[in-house]
Structure formats: C-alpha cells, structure tokens
Write a protein that holds these residues in place. Structure first.
Motif, PDB file in Angstrom:
ATOM      1  N   SER A 173       0.851  -1.196   0.000  1.00 39.96           N
ATOM      2  CA  SER A 173       0.000   0.000   0.000  1.00 39.96           C
ATOM      3  C   SER A 173       0.882   1.239   0.000  1.00 39.96           C
ATOM      4  CB  SER A 173      -0.932   0.002   1.218  1.00 39.96           C
ATOM      5  OG  SER A 173      -0.195  -0.122   2.421  1.00 39.96           O
ATOM      6  N   SER A 175       0.957   5.769  -0.716  1.00 45.98           N
ATOM      7  CA  SER A 175       0.184   7.006  -0.867  1.00 45.98           C
ATOM      8  C   SER A 175      -0.009   7.274  -2.359  1.00 45.98           C
ATOM      9  CB  SER A 175       0.920   8.180  -0.220  1.00 45.98           C
ATOM     10  OG  SER A 175       2.114   8.466  -0.929  1.00 45.98           O
ATOM     11  N   TYR A 227      -2.666  -2.081  12.076  1.00 44.79           N
ATOM     12  CA  TYR A 227      -3.111  -1.793  10.718  1.00 44.79           C
ATOM     13  C   TYR A 227      -3.696  -0.387  10.582  1.00 44.79           C
ATOM     14  CZ  TYR A 227      -2.541  -6.764   9.625  1.00 44.79           C
ATOM     15  OH  TYR A 227      -2.021  -8.017   9.419  1.00 44.79           O
ATOM     16  N   LEU A 228      -4.416   0.064  11.586  1.00 43.67           N
ATOM     17  CA  LEU A 228      -5.012   1.398  11.508  1.00 43.67           C
ATOM     18  C   LEU A 228      -3.941   2.473  11.478  1.00 43.67           C
ATOM     19  CD1 LEU A 228      -8.040   1.063  13.964  1.00 43.67           C
ATOM     20  CD2 LEU A 228      -8.090   1.134  11.469  1.00 43.67           C
ATOM     21  N   ALA A 231      -2.268   2.438   8.024  1.00 44.45           N
ATOM     22  CA  ALA A 231      -3.067   3.088   6.984  1.00 44.45           C
ATOM     23  C   ALA A 231      -2.949   4.608   7.064  1.00 44.45           C
ATOM     24  CB  ALA A 231      -4.527   2.662   7.101  1.00 44.45           C
ATOM     25  N   SER A 232      -2.991   5.152   8.273  1.00 46.12           N
ATOM     26  CA  SER A 232      -2.917   6.608   8.412  1.00 46.12           C
ATOM     27  C   SER A 232      -1.560   7.136   7.958  1.00 46.12           C
ATOM     28  CB  SER A 232      -3.191   7.012   9.865  1.00 46.12           C
ATOM     29  OG  SER A 232      -2.199   6.512  10.740  1.00 46.12           O
ATOM     30  N   VAL A 234       0.497   5.611   5.764  1.00 36.72           N
ATOM     31  CA  VAL A 234       0.597   5.399   4.322  1.00 36.72           C
ATOM     32  C   VAL A 234      -0.085   6.536   3.569  1.00 36.72           C
ATOM     33  CG1 VAL A 234      -0.181   3.942   2.419  1.00 36.72           C
ATOM     34  CG2 VAL A 234       0.877   2.902   4.436  1.00 36.72           C
ATOM     35  N   VAL A 235      -1.265   6.897   4.005  1.00 36.74           N
ATOM     36  CA  VAL A 235      -2.016   7.974   3.347  1.00 36.74           C
ATOM     37  C   VAL A 235      -1.217   9.276   3.330  1.00 36.74           C
ATOM     38  CG1 VAL A 235      -4.026   9.481   3.593  1.00 36.74           C
ATOM     39  CG2 VAL A 235      -4.294   7.004   3.797  1.00 36.74           C
ATOM     40  N   CYS A 243       0.142  -5.471   2.520  1.00 40.01           N
ATOM     41  CA  CYS A 243      -1.299  -5.608   2.760  1.00 40.01           C
ATOM     42  C   CYS A 243      -1.835  -6.816   2.010  1.00 40.01           C
ATOM     43  CB  CYS A 243      -2.044  -4.339   2.355  1.00 40.01           C
ATOM     44  SG  CYS A 243      -1.951  -3.969   0.602  1.00 40.01           S
ATOM     45  N   SER A 247      -7.523  -6.336  -0.261  1.00 37.29           N
ATOM     46  CA  SER A 247      -7.829  -5.019   0.298  1.00 37.29           C
ATOM     47  C   SER A 247      -8.647  -4.202  -0.695  1.00 37.29           C
ATOM     48  CB  SER A 247      -6.537  -4.269   0.645  1.00 37.29           C
ATOM     49  OG  SER A 247      -5.793  -4.966   1.621  1.00 37.29           O
ATOM     50  N   ARG A 250      -9.393   2.456  -2.142  1.00 38.11           N
ATOM     51  CA  ARG A 250      -9.549   3.657  -1.318  1.00 38.11           C
ATOM     52  C   ARG A 250      -9.163   4.867  -2.153  1.00 38.11           C
ATOM     53  NH1 ARG A 250      -7.584   3.032   4.858  1.00 38.11           N
ATOM     54  NH2 ARG A 250      -7.488   5.275   4.512  1.00 38.11           N
ATOM     55  N   MET A 253      -5.271   6.094  -1.077  1.00 38.28           N
ATOM     56  CA  MET A 253      -4.066   5.276  -1.215  1.00 38.28           C
ATOM     57  C   MET A 253      -4.234   4.314  -2.372  1.00 38.28           C
ATOM     58  SD  MET A 253      -4.036   2.257   1.687  1.00 38.28           S
ATOM     59  CE  MET A 253      -4.048   3.332   3.104  1.00 38.28           C
TER      60      MET A 253
END
Length: 313
Positions: A173, A175, A227-228, A231-232, A234-235, A243, A247, A250, A253
């Motif tokens: 994953s 950005s 994981y949360l 994700a934040s 990565v964004v 990942c 998945s 989104r 990302m």
C-alpha cells in the motif's frame, strides 16, 4: 498470573522476541512488562545476552514455583470450560476464529444462510498461534489463519488443516502521490528509501518482511504499529506497508502487487479431528472468490497468473 505466564514463556523460548510471538504481544510490550516485574522485585530475573535470555539464580527460583501455578490455572480453566460445556443446552453451534481478513464478513453471512438455526460466534485475533491453541483447547471449532512464507506455524498435535490458498501474494500500500504509485507493478528497489510499517504482533509478519528485504539487499527504516496506524501513515506518505491483495479500493491510497511476489502467505482452515468442515470450507472458499473478484488489482493478478480462483465456480 499474566506475569507468571510471561516469565515462563520467556524461559521456554529463550528470547524475548520468540516469547512475544508465542504470547501474541509485541516485543516492546513484553520487554516493558519484564522490566516492571523486575522493578517490583528489585533484581533481574533474566540475563539479556546476544544469543537470547537465560534465567538468573533468582529467575530459576521464581520459575520453579511459577510453573506449577500456571499449569494449575490452565487445568482449572480447562475443567471449568468442560463443566460449562456439559451444562449448556444442546444445540447446533459453530465457534469460528480468524486472523484479520477481508473475507470474514462474507464468510459469516454465507454461514448464517447455509446453517440456519446454528449459533455462530466469531473471534478475531492478530495471532494465528493463539487461535490454533484455542482450537486445540476446544474453545473454538475452526480457525481461518494465514501462515507467512518462511515462518511456518506450529500446529498443535492432533489438529487437522485444509489449504484454501497455497500461496497468496502480499501487495504493498502506497500514498497516491508516491512515485511508484503510477506503476501497475512495484519493484522492491522503488521502496528502498521508504519506512516500512509492520505489525510485530502478527505471527511471522516482521520475520517475513525482514527476510525478503534482506534477500534484496535492502535495509529501510522499519516502524512497528497496527493496521489502523499503518493506513494513516501510508495515506500521509510517511510509510509503505504490506497488505492483503483483497484489500478494497480507497480514494487516499493505492494497492499494488510487488514484482516477483516476494511476500506471500498460505491460507489455512484448521479444525479438531472429527469436525465436519465441508460446509464451513465451501462457504469460506466462496467468500474468498467473491472478495478476490471485488479487488480489481488482485483479480487482474489472478487472471495474469491463470489462477483457478479467477474463474466463476
């Protein structure tokens, strides 16, 4: 009792890293817990060495008295569960466990349709080993787990396994503004300068990533988190993270396959002997196929590799 179990696990494993994996906790968390215990006692229980940990004389004394207590508590819990099971009204029941997966929702929904009147419960855990121990102890009927390539799971004696996917590639994953996000397939070298985010509480994940990066001659910064958090970051472009290929899409990302698929897992359904898992497995397989079709990048990958999972049953 939790502290005593931690001390026994460290002694049995011979290292904080391996003990943390067995307990389903992060190594920093276990290290902090050990320090607190030692602070209370005012002395060290283990000598930290380059090759691992070994008990001090005080540690050996504590362990000699801790093990009977831990074993006794385990026997008490097992006996209490057996008594509770015997007293429970009879009826159809299915207790399933799973590591984190995009498939769970569809699997659970299909099971409720396929097994009307069955009391179905779900337990999700980051640790595959914890779920396997629960199946062996009789508190779960089946467990859907993933086994990181190169880091085989220890299957408790007597359990049976059925392979859902022999080798599921792990994607990466990124950005949306990452330079590699424009490519359909990403090379490991494209990510050499990025911090990698892994969850050390997931059995085998950190070891698997470290093995693959080392084989490629890469030594990027590594961040530990769930994981949360991953994700934040990565964004925001602060990290990249492995990942599951299922998945979902989104807006903030992108999910891309890695060239050569160096990271992979094996997906297993584990049960106790004598458990009828035909319906359970069939619904899991159907849910997985559906999740694979919905993830466009993974569906394209399956088609390119002529996987039977890409075909409609």
């Amino acid at each position: 009792m939790r502290h005593l179990k931690a001390l026994c696990a460290i002694a049995d494993a011979g290292s904080l890293h391996q003990a943390a994996r067995r307990l389903g906790v992060s190594q920093p968390s276990l290290t902090t817990q050990l320090r607190r215990i030692e602070n209370v006692l005012g002395a060290e229980l283990f000598l930290r060495e380059r090759t691992g940990c070994r008990p001090t004389s005080l540690g050996r004394a504590v362990l000699s008295r801790a093990r009977p207590l831990v074993d006794g508590m385990s026997d008490l819990v097992a006996a209490a569960l057996a008594e509770a099971e015997a007293a429970r009204p009879r009826g159809s029941r299915l207790r399933i466990g799973s590591t984190a997966s995009r498939v769970i929702g569809g699997w659970l929904r299909r099971l409720r349709v396929a097994l009307p009147g069955t009391d179905i419960s779900l337990r999700v855990d980051v640790s595959a080993h914890a779920l396997l121990r629960s199946v062996a102890a009789g508190s779960l009927d089946v467990a859907f787990v993933h086994e990181v390539e190169g880091c085989p799971l220890t299957l408790p004696e007597g359990l049976e396994q059925r392979v859902l996917v022999d080798r599921e590639p792990q994607f990466i994953s990124l950005s949306r503004d990452h330079p590699a996000a424009r490519r359909r397939v990403v090379e490991l070298g494209d990510l050499a300068g990025d911090p990698w985010m892994v969850d050390p509480t997931v059995d085998g994940e950190w070891d698997g990533v470290r093995r693959v990066l080392g084989a490629a001659g890469l030594n990027p910064p590594v961040l530990h988190g769930d994981y949360l958090t991953a994700a934040s970051l990565v964004v925001l472009g602060e990290a990249v993270a492995p990942c599951q290929p299922t998945s979902g899409p989104r807006d903030d990302m992108v999910i891309r396959p890695l060239l050569g698929d160096p990271l992979a897992v094996r997906l297993l359904l584990v049960s106790r002997p004598g458990t009828d898992i035909e319906v359970v497995y069939a619904q899991l397989e159907d849910a997985y196929r559906d999740a694979a079709r919905r993830a466009s990048g993974y569906h394209e990958w399956l088609l390119r590799h002529r996987s039977p999972l890409a075909r409609t049953p």
